[in-house]
Motif scaffolding. Structure first.
Motif, PDB file in Angstrom:
ATOM      1  N   GLY A   1       0.828  -1.206   0.000  1.00 48.43           N
ATOM      2  CA  GLY A   1       0.000   0.000   0.000  1.00 48.43           C
ATOM      3  C   GLY A   1       0.860   1.253   0.000  1.00 48.43           C
ATOM      4  O   GLY A   1       0.585   2.222  -0.723  1.00 48.43           O
ATOM      5  N   GLU A   2       1.940   1.233   0.800  1.00 49.47           N
ATOM      6  CA  GLU A   2       2.876   2.364   0.833  1.00 49.47           C
ATOM      7  C   GLU A   2       3.609   2.492  -0.508  1.00 49.47           C
ATOM      8  O   GLU A   2       3.844   3.595  -0.993  1.00 49.47           O
ATOM      9  CB  GLU A   2       3.890   2.197   1.973  1.00 49.47           C
ATOM     10  CG  GLU A   2       3.313   2.381   3.360  1.00 49.47           C
ATOM     11  CD  GLU A   2       2.835   3.798   3.628  1.00 49.47           C
ATOM     12  OE1 GLU A   2       3.356   4.751   3.022  1.00 49.47           O
ATOM     13  OE2 GLU A   2       1.903   3.950   4.443  1.00 49.47           O
ATOM     14  N   ILE A   3       3.976   1.345  -1.079  1.00 48.53           N
ATOM     15  CA  ILE A   3       4.644   1.352  -2.391  1.00 48.53           C
ATOM     16  C   ILE A   3       3.751   2.039  -3.428  1.00 48.53           C
ATOM     17  O   ILE A   3       4.205   2.865  -4.212  1.00 48.53           O
ATOM     18  CB  ILE A   3       5.000  -0.093  -2.835  1.00 48.53           C
ATOM     19  CG1 ILE A   3       6.170  -0.628  -2.005  1.00 48.53           C
ATOM     20  CG2 ILE A   3       5.335  -0.139  -4.331  1.00 48.53           C
ATOM     21  CD1 ILE A   3       6.461  -2.109  -2.221  1.00 48.53           C
ATOM     22  N   ALA A   4       2.464   1.691  -3.393  1.00 51.83           N
ATOM     23  CA  ALA A   4       1.526   2.240  -4.385  1.00 51.83           C
ATOM     24  C   ALA A   4       1.358   3.756  -4.241  1.00 51.83           C
ATOM     25  O   ALA A   4       0.991   4.436  -5.194  1.00 51.83           O
ATOM     26  CB  ALA A   4       0.179   1.545  -4.261  1.00 51.83           C
ATOM     27  N   LYS A   5       1.657   4.294  -3.041  1.00 60.12           N
ATOM     28  CA  LYS A   5       1.522   5.740  -2.809  1.00 60.12           C
ATOM     29  C   LYS A   5       2.668   6.547  -3.412  1.00 60.12           C
ATOM     30  O   LYS A   5       2.575   7.764  -3.543  1.00 60.12           O
ATOM     31  CB  LYS A   5       1.490   6.031  -1.302  1.00 60.12           C
ATOM     32  CG  LYS A   5       0.235   5.597  -0.592  1.00 60.12           C
ATOM     33  CD  LYS A   5       0.354   5.984   0.883  1.00 60.12           C
ATOM     34  CE  LYS A   5      -0.745   5.358   1.713  1.00 60.12           C
ATOM     35  NZ  LYS A   5      -0.539   5.619   3.155  1.00 60.12           N
ATOM     36  N   GLN A   6       3.783   5.879  -3.732  1.00 58.87           N
ATOM     37  CA  GLN A   6       4.943   6.612  -4.243  1.00 58.87           C
ATOM     38  C   GLN A   6       4.671   7.088  -5.669  1.00 58.87           C
ATOM     39  O   GLN A   6       4.078   6.366  -6.464  1.00 58.87           O
ATOM     40  CB  GLN A   6       6.201   5.734  -4.205  1.00 58.87           C
ATOM     41  CG  GLN A   6       6.529   5.157  -2.827  1.00 58.87           C
ATOM     42  CD  GLN A   6       6.511   6.190  -1.725  1.00 58.87           C
ATOM     43  OE1 GLN A   6       7.120   7.252  -1.843  1.00 58.87           O
ATOM     44  NE2 GLN A   6       5.802   5.892  -0.637  1.00 58.87           N
ATOM     45  N   PRO A   7       5.108   8.303  -6.016  1.00 56.53           N
ATOM     46  CA  PRO A   7       4.879   8.812  -7.378  1.00 56.53           C
ATOM     47  C   PRO A   7       5.528   7.905  -8.420  1.00 56.53           C
ATOM     48  O   PRO A   7       6.677   7.488  -8.243  1.00 56.53           O
ATOM     49  CB  PRO A   7       5.561  10.181  -7.376  1.00 56.53           C
ATOM     50  CG  PRO A   7       5.789  10.522  -5.938  1.00 56.53           C
ATOM     51  CD  PRO A   7       5.850   9.237  -5.177  1.00 56.53           C
ATOM     52  N   ASP A   8       4.789   7.594  -9.470  1.00 59.24           N
ATOM     53  CA  ASP A   8       5.309   6.718 -10.530  1.00 59.24           C
ATOM     54  C   ASP A   8       6.601   7.253 -11.140  1.00 59.24           C
ATOM     55  O   ASP A   8       7.451   6.491 -11.587  1.00 59.24           O
ATOM     56  CB  ASP A   8       4.271   6.565 -11.659  1.00 59.24           C
ATOM     57  CG  ASP A   8       3.131   5.639 -11.264  1.00 59.24           C
ATOM     58  OD1 ASP A   8       3.225   5.009 -10.195  1.00 59.24           O
ATOM     59  OD2 ASP A   8       2.151   5.559 -12.021  1.00 59.24           O
ATOM     60  N   ASP A   9       6.721   8.575 -11.182  1.00 61.58           N
ATOM     61  CA  ASP A   9       7.860   9.161 -11.891  1.00 61.58           C
ATOM     62  C   ASP A   9       9.019   9.546 -10.968  1.00 61.58           C
ATOM     63  O   ASP A   9       9.952  10.202 -11.398  1.00 61.58           O
ATOM     64  CB  ASP A   9       7.404  10.386 -12.688  1.00 61.58           C
ATOM     65  CG  ASP A   9       6.819  11.475 -11.789  1.00 61.58           C
ATOM     66  OD1 ASP A   9       6.655  11.235 -10.569  1.00 61.58           O
ATOM     67  OD2 ASP A   9       6.524  12.565 -12.317  1.00 61.58           O
ATOM     68  N   LEU A  10       8.975   9.124  -9.692  1.00 60.62           N
ATOM     69  CA  LEU A  10      10.019   9.527  -8.743  1.00 60.62           C
ATOM     70  C   LEU A  10      11.412   9.127  -9.222  1.00 60.62           C
ATOM     71  O   LEU A  10      12.370   9.877  -9.070  1.00 60.62           O
ATOM     72  CB  LEU A  10       9.747   8.925  -7.358  1.00 60.62           C
ATOM     73  CG  LEU A  10      10.729   9.343  -6.251  1.00 60.62           C
ATOM     74  CD1 LEU A  10      10.667  10.846  -5.995  1.00 60.62           C
ATOM     75  CD2 LEU A  10      10.440   8.587  -4.957  1.00 60.62           C
ATOM     76  N   LEU A  11      11.520   7.944  -9.826  1.00 60.43           N
ATOM     77  CA  LEU A  11      12.833   7.449 -10.248  1.00 60.43           C
ATOM     78  C   LEU A  11      13.185   7.836 -11.679  1.00 60.43           C
ATOM     79  O   LEU A  11      14.298   7.584 -12.131  1.00 60.43           O
ATOM     80  CB  LEU A  11      12.892   5.927 -10.117  1.00 60.43           C
ATOM     81  CG  LEU A  11      12.640   5.346  -8.724  1.00 60.43           C
ATOM     82  CD1 LEU A  11      12.773   3.838  -8.762  1.00 60.43           C
ATOM     83  CD2 LEU A  11      13.569   5.926  -7.688  1.00 60.43           C
TER      84      LEU A  11
END
Length: 197
Positions: free
Chosen positions: A57-67
């Protein structure tokens, strides 16, 4: 291929050094010590299906484009990072930060600020691997096995070895951090692993 070096390459060392007010060598040493511990904590949690679902759930909250195109530390949700660190280590958080503070001369204060910066980057990286890069998958898609396998692979890469880190977490961390800190952290993470079945 999932690799510890690939994960490390995502971390903006110079930006973090500037944020923390230290030189790049100190930041790099601290980052290389902190990431295996974060991975170990996440792996300990991921052995419990309920906790694994919370991690995803926390993983899914991270912005897709962060990396994408290199991480900009200003885009990292440090407040969310504090929450991730709290959830991962619980009451042992201060023990973990104190043990890490002994590594490479990085103080506890530095580690206390660094871990929440790194946690969202680590989760975003896991998201790319677990969810096949979409960042929009569900826990049912990959399950704890997929997440645990990726974490184990990354932890093996942290020490140049392979195999399942949960079997000898103290040894893995000892190799990565030096025996004393590794043993302390191995015990803490072993407790998380044993206590969350």
């Amino acid at each position: 291929m999932t690799s510890f070096d690939d994960l490390l390459s995502q971390v903006p060392v110079s930006q973090i050094a500037t944020k923390l007010g230290v030189d790049e060598a100190t930041a790099n040493t601290a980052i290389k010590a902190a990431i295996p511990v974060l991975l170990g904590g996440l792996q300990a949690k991921a052995s419990n299906p309920e906790a694994a679902a919370a991690i995803e759930g926390e993983i899914a909250k991270q912005p897709d484009d962060l990396l994408d195109g290199g991480v900009d530390i200003e885009q990292v949700d440090v407040a969310g990072g504090h929450q991730i660190v709290d959830q991962t280590f619980g009451t042992e958080k201060n023990t973990v930060i104190n043990a890490l503070g002994d590594v490479g001369g990085a103080g506890n204060d530095l580690m206390g600020k660094l871990m929440p910066m790194l946690a969202p980057i680590v989760l975003a990286y896991l998201g790319k691997k677990v969810m096949g890069g979409t960042g929009t998958g569900t826990a049912a898609q990959s399950g704890a096995g997929g997440l645990g396998d990726i974490l184990g692979s990354l932890l093996g890469g942290a020490t140049g070895g392979s195999g399942n880190a949960s079997g000898g977490l103290g040894g893995v961390l000892g190799d990565a951090l030096g025996k004393n800190a590794g043993n302390v952290l191995g015990n803490v993470l072993g407790g998380l692993l044993g206590g969350k079945k």
